[in-house]
Design a protein around this motif. Structure first.
Motif, PDB file in Angstrom:
ATOM      1  N   LEU A 185     -11.402  12.263   8.811  1.00  0.00           N
ATOM      2  CA  LEU A 185     -12.032  11.602   7.662  1.00  0.00           C
ATOM      3  C   LEU A 185     -13.431  11.091   8.000  1.00  0.00           C
ATOM      4  O   LEU A 185     -14.338  11.175   7.177  1.00  0.00           O
ATOM      5  N   THR A 189     -16.933  12.310   6.233  1.00  0.00           N
ATOM      6  CA  THR A 189     -17.977  11.448   5.684  1.00  0.00           C
ATOM      7  C   THR A 189     -19.353  11.970   6.070  1.00  0.00           C
ATOM      8  O   THR A 189     -20.283  11.985   5.254  1.00  0.00           O
ATOM      9  N   ASN A 349     -11.350   4.139   6.123  1.00  0.00           N
ATOM     10  CA  ASN A 349     -11.981   5.448   6.108  1.00  0.00           C
ATOM     11  C   ASN A 349     -12.063   6.035   4.709  1.00  0.00           C
ATOM     12  O   ASN A 349     -13.083   6.610   4.327  1.00  0.00           O
ATOM     13  N   LEU A 350     -10.977   5.887   3.930  1.00  0.00           N
ATOM     14  CA  LEU A 350     -10.974   6.453   2.573  1.00  0.00           C
ATOM     15  C   LEU A 350     -12.028   5.756   1.716  1.00  0.00           C
ATOM     16  O   LEU A 350     -12.799   6.409   1.005  1.00  0.00           O
ATOM     17  N   LEU A 353     -15.489   6.850   2.783  1.00  0.00           N
ATOM     18  CA  LEU A 353     -15.818   8.184   2.289  1.00  0.00           C
ATOM     19  C   LEU A 353     -16.334   8.098   0.855  1.00  0.00           C
ATOM     20  O   LEU A 353     -17.345   8.713   0.495  1.00  0.00           O
TER      21      LEU A 353
ATOM     22  N   ALA B  72      -6.990  16.564   3.952  1.00  0.00           N
ATOM     23  CA  ALA B  72      -8.299  16.712   4.593  1.00  0.00           C
ATOM     24  C   ALA B  72      -8.761  18.159   4.506  1.00  0.00           C
ATOM     25  O   ALA B  72      -9.936  18.442   4.256  1.00  0.00           O
TER      26      ALA B  72
END
Lengths: 366, 116
Positions: A185, A189, A349-350, A353, B72
């Motif tokens: 992740l 980004t 992280n989400l 992003l 992902a």
């Protein structure tokens, strides 16, 4: 604009072209391809071995200085030949296979670990024109091949028929797959910011400003998350519980001896290098020199340093920081480790992003 | 050319392992001793088998990992073209991400993320 003006003082494109021309003047086309393939393989092996040996020496020296010791200082000047001596020692040790192991899987495990790390090693852009595999899905491919290593570790632990190995391998598997999410992740980004997955292209796009600076806050957060996850992914210090020596002897490679053990050792150090090199490439501009828009004199001086040197300096700094972690933080328990990943790093992280996407879509980045 | 190079790199890796193991076989001594075949267990004989049932917690995390890893994989192609698809693409992916985050929240609420 800087893109067009940047010329490397140590140009590898010219070198490879010269080799190609010299070879084609003396042999037929298939011979040229064959010789070049062998040359590439040899260079790769040499680089792989040299970096691993250098890293083992550096690790021991850095660790010694953190603990107010001298570290290796008997073999060669300042102990520089120590890791070569260790390698020779490993080569003349007996390969012991204990009774009742799963022989096939036991012998297969080192192959998988080494293949995964060599493949990832081949993807790295070391300098301008010095890159073996340059796919248009570069970073994705790199992540995919480096995650094959987990299979090797699980096989090693399972096939050894030893409870310590089994516990070590299970912990290692849980840790590596969990932290792979964070790595994926945080790299995603940066892909959002870069707009491409090809590693050479990503480096070229950082000519004016490294992504760490041009991505505002999200890039910095992604960098920090990547550093934590990368340390966990390489099974290093505070996250070294798969081979916590005080509880599990040596974890998944307890039953391996001689060169079998040597492969796990090699792959571990190479993975440290690969994780740091990816961080340098994605966040700190890879082999691109430091450029500041408007400061032409400064930029010219920076361009004078060869790109390979830039790359190695950046990777070296990150490796030092990761070694520093090891001697600063105490080892985590497995529940703390999984909590850190699933309850903190993943949601952060989400969100991060999303923030990066908003910045890129609205054109707020540099 | 790239696929040839991929093959070259894989062969290099296999060569490394085969060469080093061959060298080891040539150089290393060999002796037989019955005790050598015992697995290392702090000096005492192993009790029972080591290939046994293992705690289910690891399995839960593996399943969760699978969900997010596949996610992902789906999101990487989108990440490359974020600039071109712009705000419309952002809303589309938001829909996808919200469902995933709901999944994570469900696992959290059910206590799948606790290590008991």
């Amino acid at each position: 604009m800087l893109l067009n003006t940047y010329t490397d003082s140590l140009d590898f494109n010219a070198l490879t072209q010269w080799i190609d021309q010299a070879l084609s003047s003396v042999m037929p086309a298939w011979g040229v391809v064959l010789t070049e393939c062998i040359l590439i393989g040899l260079c790769l092996l040499l680089g792989y071995a040299l970096i691993a040996l250098a890293l083992i020496y550096i690790e021991r020296k850095v660790c010694a200085f953190f603990q107010c010791r001298l570290g290796p200082n008997r073999v060669g000047p300042y102990g520089t030949v120590q890791s070569i001596a260790d390698m020779v020692k490993m080569l003349i040790k007996e390969l012991i296979t204990i009774d009742r192991v799963d022989r096939f899987l036991f012998n297969l495990a080192p192959y998988i670990v080494i293949i995964s790390s060599v493949l990832a090693f081949g993807c790295l852009p070391f300098a301008k024109g010095l890159e073996v595999l340059d796919f248009n899905v570069g970073i994705f491919f790199l992540m995919a091949v480096s995650s094959i290593g987990v299979v090797g570790i699980l096989l090693a632990g399972w096939s050894s028929n030893n409870k310590y190995s089994l516990i070590g391998a299970m912990r290692s598997g849980a840790q590596m797959i969990s932290y792979e999410l964070s790595i994926g992740l945080s790299l995603m980004t940066m892909v959002v910011l870069a707009g491409t997955m090809q590693l050479s292209e990503i480096v070229e796009r950082q000519a004016d400003c490294w992504f760490l600076f041009s991505g505002h806050i999200p890039a910095v957060i992604a960098f920090l998350v990547y550093l934590v996850a990368g340390t966990a992914e390489t099974n290093r210090g505070p996250f070294d519980l798969p081979e916590a020596d005080s509880e599990l002897t040596a974890g998944y490679h307890t039953e391996y001896s001689g060169m079998h053990f040597g492969f796990f050792y090699l792959a571990e150090y190479l993975n440290l290098f690969i994780v740091s090199a990816v961080a340098a490439t994605m966040f700190l501009g890879g082999w691109m020199p430091l450029h500041i828009a408007g400061w032409d004199g400064f930029n010219a001086v920076m361009d004078y340093i060869p790109s390979l040197v830039w790359f190695l300096i950046k990777v070296g700094v990150i490796i030092f920081v990761i070694m520093w972690f090891k001697w600063t933080f105490p080892r985590l328990r497995i529940d703390q480790l999984l909590k850190l990943e699933w309850k903190y790093l993943l949601p952060i992280n989400l969100l991060n992003l999303l923030l990066m996407v908003i910045i890129v879509v609205t054109g707020l980045h540099f | 050319m790239n696929l040839t190079l991929l093959l070259v790199v894989i062969l290099t890796a296999i060569f490394l392992v085969v060469a080093a193991l061959g060298l080891d076989k040539l150089l290393s001594p060999r002796s037989f001793n019955k005790q050598k075949g015992e697995p290392y267990e702090c000096g005492i004989p192993t009790r029972g088998k080591s290939w046994m049932q293992f705690r289910v917690g690891y399995y839960l995390f593996a399943i969760l990992f699978l969900i997010f890893d596949v996610e992902a994989m789906f999101m990487f192609p989108w990440a490359v073209i974020v600039r071109e698809v712009g705000v419309a693409g952002l809303f589309n992916i938001l829909f996808f991400m919200v469902i995933l985050v709901l999944g994570l929240a469900y696992a959290w609420k059910k206590g799948a993320l606790e290590w008991k």
